[in-house]
Structures are given as structure tokens and as C-alpha cells.
Design an enzyme around this catalytic site. Structure first.
Site, mmCIF file in Angstrom:
data_model
loop_
_atom_site.group_PDB
_atom_site.id
_atom_site.type_symbol
_atom_site.label_atom_id
_atom_site.label_comp_id
_atom_site.label_asym_id
_atom_site.label_seq_id
_atom_site.Cartn_x
_atom_site.Cartn_y
_atom_site.Cartn_z
ATOM 1 N N ASP A 135 -29.914 -2.600 -7.184
ATOM 2 C CA ASP A 135 -30.634 -4.087 -7.215
ATOM 3 C C ASP A 135 -31.796 -3.851 -8.188
ATOM 4 O O ASP A 135 -32.388 -2.837 -8.185
ATOM 5 C CB ASP A 135 -31.127 -4.055 -5.795
ATOM 6 N N GLU A 171 -27.729 -4.234 -11.513
ATOM 7 C CA GLU A 171 -27.941 -5.531 -11.730
ATOM 8 C C GLU A 171 -28.945 -5.507 -12.599
ATOM 9 O O GLU A 171 -30.224 -5.482 -12.214
ATOM 10 C CB GLU A 171 -28.551 -6.137 -10.275
HETATM 11 C C1 NOJ Z 1 -31.515 -9.309 -6.224
HETATM 12 C C2 NOJ Z 1 -30.374 -9.646 -5.145
HETATM 13 O O1 NOJ Z 1 -29.330 -9.800 -5.579
HETATM 14 C C3 NOJ Z 1 -31.194 -10.875 -4.103
HETATM 15 O O2 NOJ Z 1 -30.232 -11.274 -3.465
HETATM 16 C C4 NOJ Z 1 -32.626 -10.170 -3.791
HETATM 17 O O3 NOJ Z 1 -33.205 -11.492 -3.403
HETATM 18 C C5 NOJ Z 1 -33.183 -9.704 -4.998
HETATM 19 N N1 NOJ Z 1 -32.604 -8.771 -5.851
HETATM 20 C C6 NOJ Z 1 -34.382 -8.655 -4.309
HETATM 21 O O4 NOJ Z 1 -33.988 -7.738 -3.502
#
Ligand code: NOJ
Ligand code: CA
Length: 551
Positions: free
Chosen positions: A201, A242
Site C-alpha cells: 500500500d 501501489e
Molecule cells: C491506498 C488504498 O488503496 C486505500 O484504500 C487506502 O485508503 C489508502 N491506501 C490508505 O491506506
């Protein structure tokens, strides 16, 4: 040992345990329920599950606010249930990848609780503090419009703490070696329990220096350290990052020699896929494919259409973004964070089955590994009365039984869609199973075909000239084999003239229908593209297995 770079040709299915299947009638999906649905997933043909966060959490950001990295949140089951689930997945040849959310913790995490209470605690330096409110405190919010600041004063600590996301998600100080040691420990723990890797993440924020100073640096070296650790513990484990970044930075994430991350989501292409779907102009998409072409041979792109967040259009030009808004999210309440659309794919494409199939076919033929999202195989819709991103996170629609067969409780964790064209009465897995022409059965067939066309995951691609900006043709070559895929993003029927290349390219064998194509004397194919039509052809003939070289 690396098990054949499995991620190069996988089909990844993203699911959140809490909204998939509730086994004990408390309204919340759980690991037992998910495990019972593994046969459904196996039948669909996916090869890897990406599981959203399920660790202990106050769940103020759908679990992306973790308060104990080593516990399954009791509402989803126990660690025992988790291991049963990963084991049963493995029995079916399905890998399990989980979210690794270590940019921040919940403010309820004991580390933060200790840190705020005691300036001398070793945990104080796990987070990022400032005596005064930094001047740039009103910049860099990830959720503009909802989140007001990135620095909030904690009355207990008497200092401001940094939070890239919501104020209940204090950022971890990843410059602190003790924090990095904890991250490794967390990875090691879940690897022992059977996961094959992590969707990491907020990657750019994890590796950034943090603090009140105005300038920050990305510490890319960290990525190699994560990878090395992972591979010492489990050779075939991977990181899927991500990271919504500009193409010029991709190399830093993959590493020049492929020594950093194995996979990244291709946000750059994602935004231009939607632009192309909205405008039937594929030129920006083609450019994006070229811009993201370069990557080390062992690295791979993850392509996707929608995910659990909003569709972020922040990296399009204003005109391009507006074009997508106009077509797919014209109302203010369909949009989010001044940059995106929060709807599910079905309603964005106005429930037009031909368009949905074409969009999915396009996804499955982009140069990389496809990631699909639970419910999209049915064309599920959204509930815009729910706040922010929750609208596209409603429970899986299994059948016409009450509450879509998701739960026997009458208090589901999020409302089930009960009304309108996307209600579970109209869209559900049980009905679609019985209907050979359903989107579900189509998805199963296209996944099966995608697995038989490894050229897409492994090969080199070339965009072919079709003469129409609305029609995208791509040729893939790998180990003396080639395929050509063609998509008409427009609503008009079109006849294209196509040159495929070599002598073998005179014969195109259609992989999905009986509609094969022979080139004319000049080596040109004339192919009719129906509105939103798509074709997958094998070049030359079907004898590709015989010709496979041993490189
Ligand atoms: C990215 C995630 O995909 C999202 O859902 C989340 O709110 C944020 N990171 C914070 O962890
Ligand atoms: Ca339950």
C-alpha cells in the site's frame, strides 16, 4: 528457488473478506465463508487472490488502519481460519497475496498509544512529529475535500504528527531502522502462514523521507532490501506496489537490473484506458503503452480497470479528465476527491454488456497481468448513497435469496444492492451460472483463453496500424509464436485493413469465434469490427505448442 515467475502470467482476483461471504450469520463476511467460495473462484479460473486488509483494525478506512499486524480481526475469524483458507486455496492451485499496509498504522495501534504518552518511549520515533504546525500542513492530502490537513495536533503528545491519509492514520517513520525491522517481521510472519506476496500500500509514501522540512527524498534503496528479505524467506514471493507515478520513475521502482519490485500497478495506462473507453480515441492509450514499455525482463505490470478505490484520473490533462467525467461520471456525487470517479465498472459503461465484454477483453490483452475485482465478473453496480468509496464495496451478489445470499443476518456490514437494474434480483452469480451467455460465463471463458495465450504476459508487443483511432490492434511475439488482438472502442461498425507482418501473418486463426481471416495477395487483412467488437487471433495457425523453442 523462483517458481517460474508465476506472476508474469497470473490472473489476479481482488476481494475483501468482509463483503464476500458470511458463514456465521453476523452480517460480516469471514474466512470460513471465503474458503467455501474457493470452488467458485477455481471454476472462474483465477490463479491468485489479492486480499484486502483483514488484520485487527477499528475499520475507519476499510481496514487500511491496522491496530495489530499479527491478528486477524475477530469479526473475520481467527488465525486458524486464515491458515485453513490459504491451505485450501493452495490445494486448488490458487495463490494468496495480501495487502501490506505499513505506511501508517491506526491511531489505536499500541505503538502510537505508547508514542504519544511517553516522549522517551522507543515508539516515539516510530512516528513523525513536529512541535509547531509545519507551514505545508495544508498540502499533500490524499483525500482532498474530506481530509483537511496532513498534520494534526495530538493533545496527549503535545505535538503535531504527520498523516498522509486520514488523521486516524499516523504515518510510520520509515527512516527509523526499528520500523524497518518491524516491517520485515510482519512480512516474515504472513509468509510463514502461506501468502505468496504483498500488495504494498502507498509505496511512494512508504519510501519517502517524512517530516516538517519542505523537501523530501525517495529512498529507492529500500525496495531492494524488501525484495531480498522476501526472497530469502520464500523464493517465489513477490511485491506488487501501489505506486501511481509518472513513467520516468518506473525504472526506480523495478530497479535497472530488475532487483527491486517484481510488480507495479500500471495507473498510467489505467487512466488512459478509461479515456479511450470514453472517447474512442486510443492515441493517448497507445502513447501510455509505449511510455511504460520499458521494464526489466523479470518485472511485470499489473493492469486493472476498477479497484476498491475511486478511479483516479489525476494524471490526465484537464480536457481528458473532463471527457471521462462527461461519459462515465457526469454527476458530482459520482465523482470524488476532485480527481476521480467512485462508481463500479458496470454503471460506468451504462450496463452495456457488449461494452463491458470489450473493456474486459481489452484488459486481458494489455501487456502484463490482469487484476479483476470481485463482482465485476457479474457486472455488479454501486450504491451512491454510501459515503466516499464505500459505494463500490457492497457485498457480493450470490443469488436471489434474501440479502443476495451473502448473509443470513438482516444487518449486513454494508447494504446489499436491492433495487434498480443492479439489484441482486437481476444480477447474481447463481442466475448467471445457469445462463451460458452471461457475463460470468463469458469471464470464465476469457480467463481460460488468456491463460492459453502466454505471449501477452511474456512477449514483446507492437501496436499495429488499423487506420482508425478507435480501433486498437496489438501484436504479441514470444518464442516464435504470435497473437494479434483487436478492439473497437467505438460504437460504430468499422472495416479495417491490417498488415500483420511476416508470411505467417497471412493466416489469422480466431481464438474466440469461427471468424478466421486470410490476407489478400498484398498481405492485407480486411476485418469487420462490430460496435465494441473484439477479436483474438493466433498468427499462422494453432500449432504453436509444436513450435515452442526451449530458450
Ligand atoms: C491506498 C488504498 O488503496 C486505500 O484504500 C487506502 O485508503 C489508502 N491506501 C490508505 O491506506
Ligand atoms: Ca461472519
Amino acid at each position: 528457488m523462483i517458481k517460474d515467475l508465476w506472476y508474469k502470467n497470473a490472473v489476479i482476483y481482488s476481494v475483501h473478506v468482509g463483503t464476500y461471504m458470511d458463514s456465521n450469520a453476523d452480517g460480516i463476511g469471514d474466512f470460513e465463508g471465503l474458503a467455501r467460495r474457493l470452488d467458485y473462484l477455481h471454476g472462474l479460473g483465477i490463479t491468485c487472490i489479492w486480499l484486502g486488509p483483514f488484520q485487527k483494525s477499528p475499520r475507519r478506512d476499510d481496514g487500511y488502519d491496522i491496530s495489530d499486524f499479527y491478528q486477524v480481526d475477530p469479526c473475520f475469524g481467527t488465525l486458524g481460519d486464515f491458515v485453513e483458507f490459504t491451505n485450501q486455496a493452495e490445494q486448488r492451485g490458487i495463490r494468496v497475496m495480501i495487502d501490506l499496509v505499513v505506511n501508517h498504522t491506526s491511531d489505536q495501534h499500541p505503538w502510537f498509544q505508547e508514542a504519544r504518552k511517553d516522549p522517551d518511549s522507543k515508539y516515539r520515533d516510530f512516528y513523525v512529529w513536529s512541535d509547531k504546525k509545519p507551514e505545508n500542513a495544508d498540502e499533500g492530502m490524499v483525500f482532498p475535500g474530506v481530509q483537511k490537513t496532513t498534520w494534526t495536533r495530538d493533545p496527549v503528545a503535545g505535538q503535531y504528527y504527520f498523516h498522509r491519509f486520514y488523521e486516524f492514520q499516523p504515518d510510520l517513520n520509515t527512516e527509523n531502522p526499528l520500523v524497518l525491522a518491524e516491517i520485515r517481521k510482519i512480512m516474515g510472519f504472513w509468509l510463514e502462514l502461506g501468502v505468496c506476496g504483498f500488495r504494498m500500500d502507498a509505496m511512494p509514501f512508504v519510501i519517502s523521507t517524512k517530516g516538517p522540512q519542505p523537501r523530501h527524498r525517495l529512498r529507492y534503496e529500500m525496495l531492494r532490501e524488501f525484495r531480498e528479505f522476501l526472497q530469502w524467506r520464500r523464493g517465489d514471493a513477490i511485491i506488487l506496489a501501489e505506486a501511481n507515478v509518472e513513467p520516468k520513475n518506473n525504472q526506480h521502482y523495478f530497479g535497472e537490473d530488475g532487483d527491486r519490485l517484481q510488480m507495479m500497478f500500471n495507473f498510467w495506462v489505467n487512466q488512459r484506458v478509461f479515456h479511450a473507453l470514453a472517447t474512442a480515441d486510443t492515441r493517448p492509450l497507445v502513447k501510455a503503452l509505449e511510455q511504460t514499455r520499458d521494464r526489466p525482463a523479470n518485472a511485470q505490470w499489473a493492469h486493472f480497470l476498477r479497484n476498491h478505490d475511486e478511479l483516479d484520473l489525476g494524471r490526465l490533462s484537464e480536457d481528458q479528465r473532463q471527457a471521462v467525467f462527461d461519459d462515465m461520471g457526469p454527476d458530482k456525487d459520482m465523482q470524488l476527491y476532485d480527481r476521480g470517479i467512485r462508481r463500479r465498472l458496470g454503471p460506468m459503461l451504462r450496463g452495456d454488456w457488449r461494452r463491458l465484454e470489450m473493456a474486459y477483453s481489452l484488459l486481458f490483452t494489455l501487456p502484463g497481468t490482469p487484476v479483476i475485482r470481485y463482482g465485476d465478473e457479474l457486472g455488479m453496480g454501486d450504491d451512491l448513497t454510501l459515503p466516499e468509496r464505500n459505494c463500490a464495496r457492497t457485498p457480493m451478489q450470490w443469488s436471489t435469496e434474501p440479502l443476495a445470499g451473502f448473509t443470513r443476518s438482516n444487518k449486513p456490514v454494508l447494504p446489499v444492492i436491492e433495487q434498480g437494474p443492479y439489484s441482486f434480483h437481476k444480477i447474481n452469480a447463481a442466475d448467471q451460472r445457469r445462463d451460458a451467455s452471461s457475463l460470468l460465463n463469458w469471464t470464465e471463458r476469457i480467463i481460460r483463453m488468456r491463460k492459453e495465450v502466454p505471449e501477452i504476459g511474456w512477449g514483446d508487443f507492437k501496436v499495429l496500424d488499423t487506420g482508425y483511432t478507435g480501433v486498437l490492434a496489438i501484436r504479441y511475439d514470444w518464442r516464435n509464436n504470435a497473437v494479434v488482438t483487436i478492439h473497437n472502442l467505438g460504437s460504430e461498425s468499422t472495416e479495417i485493413q491490417l498488415r500483420v507482418g511476416d508470411e505467417k501473418g497471412r493466416h489469422l486463426v480466431n481464438l474466440l469465434t469461427q471468424d478466421h481471416s486470410e490476407a489478400n495477395g498484398r498481405g492485407v487483412h480486411t476485418i469487420v469490427m462490430e460496435p465494441y467488437g473484439y477479436h483474438w487471433y493466433r498468427v499462422g495457425g494453432l500449432g504453436y505448442l509444436l513450435e515452442c523453442s526451449n530458450e
